[in-house]
Design a protein around this motif. Structure first.
Motif, PDB file in Angstrom:
ATOM      1  N   ASN A   1       0.832  -1.206   0.000  1.00 53.38           N
ATOM      2  CA  ASN A   1       0.000   0.000   0.000  1.00 53.38           C
ATOM      3  C   ASN A   1       0.865   1.254   0.000  1.00 53.38           C
ATOM      4  O   ASN A   1       0.367   2.361   0.197  1.00 53.38           O
ATOM      5  N   ASN A   2       2.161   1.079  -0.239  1.00 51.31           N
ATOM      6  CA  ASN A   2       3.143   2.154  -0.159  1.00 51.31           C
ATOM      7  C   ASN A   2       3.333   2.783  -1.536  1.00 51.31           C
ATOM      8  O   ASN A   2       4.000   2.215  -2.404  1.00 51.31           O
ATOM      9  N   LEU A   3       2.776   3.960  -1.755  1.00 54.33           N
ATOM     10  CA  LEU A   3       2.807   4.599  -3.065  1.00 54.33           C
ATOM     11  C   LEU A   3       4.173   5.164  -3.423  1.00 54.33           C
ATOM     12  O   LEU A   3       4.392   5.561  -4.574  1.00 54.33           O
ATOM     13  N   ARG A   4       5.102   5.172  -2.478  1.00 54.86           N
ATOM     14  CA  ARG A   4       6.450   5.664  -2.761  1.00 54.86           C
ATOM     15  C   ARG A   4       7.361   4.598  -3.348  1.00 54.86           C
ATOM     16  O   ARG A   4       8.437   4.912  -3.864  1.00 54.86           O
ATOM     17  N   ILE A   5       6.961   3.359  -3.297  1.00 54.01           N
ATOM     18  CA  ILE A   5       7.858   2.281  -3.720  1.00 54.01           C
ATOM     19  C   ILE A   5       8.301   2.406  -5.185  1.00 54.01           C
ATOM     20  O   ILE A   5       9.481   2.186  -5.484  1.00 54.01           O
ATOM     21  N   PRO A   6       7.418   2.734  -6.136  1.00 53.21           N
ATOM     22  CA  PRO A   6       7.890   2.817  -7.526  1.00 53.21           C
ATOM     23  C   PRO A   6       9.056   3.779  -7.732  1.00 53.21           C
ATOM     24  O   PRO A   6       9.908   3.545  -8.599  1.00 53.21           O
ATOM     25  N   SER A   7       9.115   4.843  -6.949  1.00 51.04           N
ATOM     26  CA  SER A   7      10.210   5.805  -7.094  1.00 51.04           C
ATOM     27  C   SER A   7      11.458   5.395  -6.334  1.00 51.04           C
ATOM     28  O   SER A   7      12.517   6.008  -6.502  1.00 51.04           O
ATOM     29  N   GLU A   8      11.362   4.362  -5.514  1.00 51.31           N
ATOM     30  CA  GLU A   8      12.489   3.953  -4.678  1.00 51.31           C
ATOM     31  C   GLU A   8      13.119   2.635  -5.115  1.00 51.31           C
ATOM     32  O   GLU A   8      14.219   2.307  -4.708  1.00 51.31           O
ATOM     33  N   ILE A   9      12.422   1.873  -5.944  1.00 51.00           N
ATOM     34  CA  ILE A   9      12.869   0.519  -6.257  1.00 51.00           C
ATOM     35  C   ILE A   9      13.337   0.426  -7.706  1.00 51.00           C
ATOM     36  O   ILE A   9      12.807   1.101  -8.592  1.00 51.00           O
TER      37      ILE A   9
END
Length: 277
Positions: A129-137
């Motif tokens: 549910n973490n919307l920041r993951i695409p920018s971090e992975i």
């Protein structure tokens, strides 16, 4: 504070609350010196003030209620707090993950730190549910990335809703994963794993129930009194990944619950960087 009555004098109570509010974060030793009382007296004072909702008790001190409220609201603020500790915890938590595995990862700054250390792995399936993951992975490590639907919390950059994915026709897919990486608001002997938001607590609990193994990620500032909503009892997790040894009462409770405590030392993150992780 009178040992006979067990009550905190009104004058010191007001001064202590005002000082914590101004400083935002204080230690027991700092308060003992400032108010010329023993550390045990300070601990009793802080415990009483925590119960009254005037400060938030932490391991070794306290933080102001306003500071905690601000941190709860803004992810960008939380990203700037305890950054070294979170990076070490994330590096150590990443060693629990293997290629070709299925992960559930909740929203949180410490879980984001773990995601940043997954760089050498491949073919991961991640549900979050973490919307920041695409920018971090890195796209290189992910086979499939799924997001749970629900209400979007813009300040937390996360969704809050059921832990479910639907097949065509509206039928819910039965979800199971190898490992859940869960960042929590507090860890305590009496309360287990807790957070301040009821909906998030339910969501994190569901993630844990659908996981073969569970790793709780929490820096030592989270060794506090229980927050509003319980996520799960201590024994629901397999690992607690943190940056310092828990206090004695909590350490004993974790041992009884069968939770393996993994402490990230100062060298953890730097060593992983040196070998390219």
């Amino acid at each position: 504070m009178s040992s006979a009555s067990g009550r905190l004098p009104a004058g010191r109570k007001a001064e202590l609350v005002a000082y914590v509010s101004q400083a935002e974060q204080v230690t027991v030793s700092e308060l003992a010196e400032r108010f010329d009382v023993s550390p045990d007296t300070v601990r009793r004072d802080l415990q009483q003030l925590h119960q009254e909702g005037l400060v938030v008790r932490t391991h070794g001190g306290a933080v102001s209620v306003d500071a905690v409220a601000g941190v709860e609201k803004k992810l960008d603020v939380r990203l700037q707090m305890h950054t070294d500790e979170k990076d070490r915890i994330g590096a150590l938590a990443a060693t629990l993950v293997s290629s070709n595995s299925v992960l559930m990862i909740n929203a949180g700054t410490t879980t984001l730190a773990a995601v940043r250390h997954l760089g050498e792995l491949r073919d991961l399936t991640i549900a979050t549910n973490n919307l920041r993951i695409p920018s971090e992975i890195s796209p290189k490590i992910v086979r499939d990335l799924y997001f749970f639907g629900g209400t979007v919390r813009l300040t937390g950059q996360a969704t809050v809703g059921p832990v479910s994915l639907q097949l065509q026709g509206g039928r819910d897919l039965q979800l199971r994963c190898d490992l859940a990486l869960i960042s929590v608001g507090a860890v305590s002997a009496p309360g287990g794993y807790t957070t301040s938001n009821l909906s998030e607590a339910v969501m994190m609990g569901e993630m844990m129930e659908r996981s073969g193994r569970v790793a709780i990620l929490a820096d030592s500032s989270k060794f506090t009194e229980p927050l509003f909503a319980q996520i799960a009892e201590l024994d629901r997790a397999d690992y607690l990944v943190t940056d310092a040894e828990p206090p004695a009462e909590l350490a004993e409770a974790l041992e009884r619950a069968g939770v393996e405590v993994l402490v990230a030392g100062e060298e953890t993150a730097s060593e992983r960087r040196l070998i390219g992780l």
